[in-house]
Design an enzyme around this catalytic site. Structure first.
Site, PDB file in Angstrom:
ATOM      1  N   ASP A  25       2.097  -4.145  -1.658  1.00  0.00           N
ATOM      2  CA  ASP A  25       1.202  -4.612  -0.598  1.00  0.00           C
ATOM      3  C   ASP A  25       1.094  -6.121  -0.783  1.00  0.00           C
ATOM      4  O   ASP A  25       0.465  -6.607  -1.727  1.00  0.00           O
ATOM      5  CB  ASP A  25      -0.172  -3.941  -0.724  1.00  0.00           C
ATOM      6  CG  ASP A  25      -1.158  -4.414   0.357  1.00  0.00           C
ATOM      7  OD1 ASP A  25      -0.909  -5.467   0.976  1.00  0.00           O
ATOM      8  OD2 ASP A  25      -2.182  -3.735   0.563  1.00  0.00           O
ATOM      9  N   ARG A  68       6.191   5.825  22.139  1.00  0.00           N
ATOM     10  CA  ARG A  68       5.731   6.121  20.777  1.00  0.00           C
ATOM     11  C   ARG A  68       6.866   5.834  19.789  1.00  0.00           C
ATOM     12  O   ARG A  68       6.630   5.637  18.596  1.00  0.00           O
ATOM     13  CB  ARG A  68       5.228   7.562  20.653  1.00  0.00           C
ATOM     14  CG  ARG A  68       4.879   7.979  19.233  1.00  0.00           C
ATOM     15  CD  ARG A  68       3.729   8.980  19.132  1.00  0.00           C
ATOM     16  NE  ARG A  68       3.789  10.040  20.105  1.00  0.00           N
ATOM     17  CZ  ARG A  68       4.604  11.109  20.026  1.00  0.00           C
ATOM     18  NH1 ARG A  68       5.399  11.251  18.999  1.00  0.00           N
ATOM     19  NH2 ARG A  68       4.577  12.018  20.974  1.00  0.00           N
ATOM     20  N   TYR A  99      -7.135  -3.740  -3.128  1.00  0.00           N
ATOM     21  CA  TYR A  99      -7.957  -3.553  -1.933  1.00  0.00           C
ATOM     22  C   TYR A  99      -8.662  -2.200  -2.014  1.00  0.00           C
ATOM     23  O   TYR A  99      -8.001  -1.168  -2.157  1.00  0.00           O
ATOM     24  CB  TYR A  99      -7.067  -3.649  -0.699  1.00  0.00           C
ATOM     25  CG  TYR A  99      -7.791  -3.361   0.588  1.00  0.00           C
ATOM     26  CD1 TYR A  99      -8.878  -4.138   0.980  1.00  0.00           C
ATOM     27  CD2 TYR A  99      -7.404  -2.318   1.406  1.00  0.00           C
ATOM     28  CE1 TYR A  99      -9.553  -3.875   2.158  1.00  0.00           C
ATOM     29  CE2 TYR A  99      -8.075  -2.040   2.594  1.00  0.00           C
ATOM     30  CZ  TYR A  99      -9.147  -2.825   2.957  1.00  0.00           C
ATOM     31  OH  TYR A  99      -9.805  -2.541   4.125  1.00  0.00           O
ATOM     32  N   LYS A 136      -4.125  -9.638   9.096  1.00  0.00           N
ATOM     33  CA  LYS A 136      -4.532 -10.805   8.316  1.00  0.00           C
ATOM     34  C   LYS A 136      -3.649 -12.008   8.685  1.00  0.00           C
ATOM     35  O   LYS A 136      -3.567 -12.350   9.836  1.00  0.00           O
ATOM     36  CB  LYS A 136      -4.493 -10.467   6.823  1.00  0.00           C
ATOM     37  CG  LYS A 136      -5.142  -9.119   6.467  1.00  0.00           C
ATOM     38  CD  LYS A 136      -6.647  -9.088   6.671  1.00  0.00           C
ATOM     39  CE  LYS A 136      -7.246  -7.688   6.610  1.00  0.00           C
ATOM     40  NZ  LYS A 136      -6.997  -6.956   5.366  1.00  0.00           N
TER      41      LYS A 136
HETATM   42  C1  LIG Z   1      -6.983  -5.560   4.975  1.00  0.00           C
HETATM   43  C2  LIG Z   1      -6.104  -5.024   3.945  1.00  0.00           C
HETATM   44  C3  LIG Z   1      -5.524  -3.751   4.081  1.00  0.00           C
HETATM   45  C4  LIG Z   1      -5.847  -2.832   5.243  1.00  0.00           C
HETATM   46  O1  LIG Z   1      -5.322  -3.302   6.446  1.00  0.00           O
HETATM   47  P1  LIG Z   1      -6.004  -3.019   7.888  1.00  0.00           P
HETATM   48  O2  LIG Z   1      -5.131  -3.774   8.831  1.00  0.00           O
HETATM   49  O3  LIG Z   1      -7.406  -3.538   7.814  1.00  0.00           O
HETATM   50  O4  LIG Z   1      -5.971  -1.551   8.123  1.00  0.00           O
HETATM   51  C5  LIG Z   1      -4.651  -3.319   3.097  1.00  0.00           C
HETATM   52  N1  LIG Z   1      -4.366  -4.102   2.023  1.00  0.00           N
HETATM   53  C6  LIG Z   1      -4.919  -5.317   1.851  1.00  0.00           C
HETATM   54  C7  LIG Z   1      -4.566  -6.122   0.650  1.00  0.00           C
HETATM   55  C8  LIG Z   1      -5.798  -5.832   2.799  1.00  0.00           C
HETATM   56  O5  LIG Z   1      -6.351  -7.036   2.617  1.00  0.00           O
END
Ligand SMILES: *Cc1c(COP(=O)(O)O)cnc(C)c1O
Length: 377
Positions: free
Chosen positions: A171, A42, A94, A196
């Site tokens: 982000d 962990r 998002y 992504k």
């Molecule tokens: C998909 C996404 C998230 C969330 O990520 P997950 O891996 O699906 O939990 C956060 N911010 C943005 C801009 C995203 O496209």
């Protein structure tokens, strides 16, 4: 940019590709210690350390931590803040992050202020005004924002945040480290949904946070949150993520070149009323994007189609090559009608389609889109 190396080889057998190390725990010797100082997976696992090192290196940060999802990474940053923390964020981003922040706000865990981000200048002004009233524990912004593709001047945001003694987190999921490296422009933390483009193959859910300064107090609390709340990535997922990262620069450059070409062609299509893409000269912050980005303007663009909700839905359901599915950053191009996905609180225009550009041939993609746009009218 090179995504190889970064401790990715296997020292024991000389393998060019390292193995997967699934053990949850490590055997202590007679002196009570383990060979690498690891006790339990962990906290540390040999399979995710190389991926963390590589992501930190790509972002120009001191350290990265992987999480079991992008939302797990967001949660670790927020949970690392003091109770009742003042958090400022971009209004349009998002939807999942907005929903999560509003939930923490409703539980009185944070005090949230959402600042308008139709364009960079509006956001920076609002940020300046809000921070002049009181410093923030965290400024959380998304650039480019999902799905409106609004870009923020990270250098300006960084200097305003620094002047007001506030931590800036970005982000950067929509513009990975091949295009934009927010830490170089003054951010303190970068967060990614590694589900992504970082992984890039649509087969791993993962998140990452990278810090500019690993001695920062918030960073040690984020580390502690992962340790105690346990949102860690599995070793198999970490291994797949590492495999995806090896080809990140090539994938990112190819997808961005195709995205720019499609955005340019869509811009004069009679069935399309708006094209949102930082690489287009009429994007409200194209000049900032020109300064901030390298090697392309990303693989995601949004369009608005003539004919409203029904037309958008029809177009999304009429493509053959573009897959009507959520998510982004994979090898397959995706199309998604966003408003219904985001639910009743969504402010996304009802005629908006989000396109994630993959690695297919640009003319094949164009033919598919043109056919779907003709059918949807
Ligand atoms: C998909 C996404 C998230 C969330 O990520 P997950 O891996 O699906 O939990 C956060 N911010 C943005 C801009 C995203 O496209």
């Amino acid at each position: 940019m090179c995504a190889q190396g970064a401790g990715s080889h296997d020292a024991e057998y000389g393998g060019v590709v390292p193995g997967v190390y699934p053990s949850t725990n490590y055997r202590r010797g007679a002196d009570g210690t383990t060979p690498e100082g690891d006790v339990y997976s962990r906290d540390d696992n040999p399979t995710y350390l190389p991926a963390e090192r590589l992501i930190a290196q790509l972002e120009g940060g001191e350290q990265a931590l992987l999480f079991s999802s992008g939302m797990g990474a967001v949660a670790a940053v927020i949970e690392g803040l003091p109770p009742g923390a003042r958090v400022l964020c971009t209004e349009q981003m998002y939807w999942g992050t907005t929903a999560a922040l509003q939930r923490w706000e409703a539980r009185d865990e944070i005090r949230l202020e959402r600042l308008p981000n139709p364009d960079s200048a509006t956001f920076i002004e609002a940020l300046e005004r809000s921070l002049a009233v009181a410093k923030a524990d965290l400024v959380w912004l998304e650039s480019p924002a999902n799905p409106m593709c609004a870009v923020i001047d990270l250098e300006a945001a960084g200097s305003v945040a620094r002047r007001h003694d506030s931590v800036l987190a970005v982000d950067a999921t929509l513009a990975g480290p091949v295009y934009v490296r927010p830490l170089e422009w003054g951010a303190d933390l970068v967060m990614h949904s590694a589900s992504k483009q970082l992984n890039g193959h649509g087969d791993v859910i993962a998140g990452a946070v990278v810090t500019r300064d690993k001695e920062a107090p918030l960073w040690s609390r984020i580390h502690e949150v992962r340790h105690l709340q346990g949102s860690v990535l599995g070793p198999f997922e970490a291994w797949l993520l590492m495999r995806g990262l090896r080809t990140l620069p090539l994938r990112a450059q190819a997808a961005a070149a195709t995205a720019l070409e499609l955005a340019t062609r869509l811009d004069t299509h009679p069935g399309v009323t708006h094209v949102m893409y930082p690489g287009l000269p009429h994007h409200p912050d194209h000049s900032i994007a020109m300064r901030q980005y390298s090697d392309g303007f990303g693989a995601l663009l949004s369009i608005r189609v003539a004919g409203g909700f029904a037309a958008a839905q029809a177009v999304a359901r009429s493509t053959d090559l573009f897959v009507d599915a959520t998510s982004l950053g994979g090898p397959e191009s995706l199309i998604e009608h966003r408003a219904p996905v985001e639910g009743p609180d969504s402010t996304t225009p009802v005629d908006l389609l989000r396109l994630s550009i993959g690695l297919e041939d640009v003319d094949d993609l164009w033919e598919d889109l043109s056919r779907a746009l003709a059918r949807g009218r």
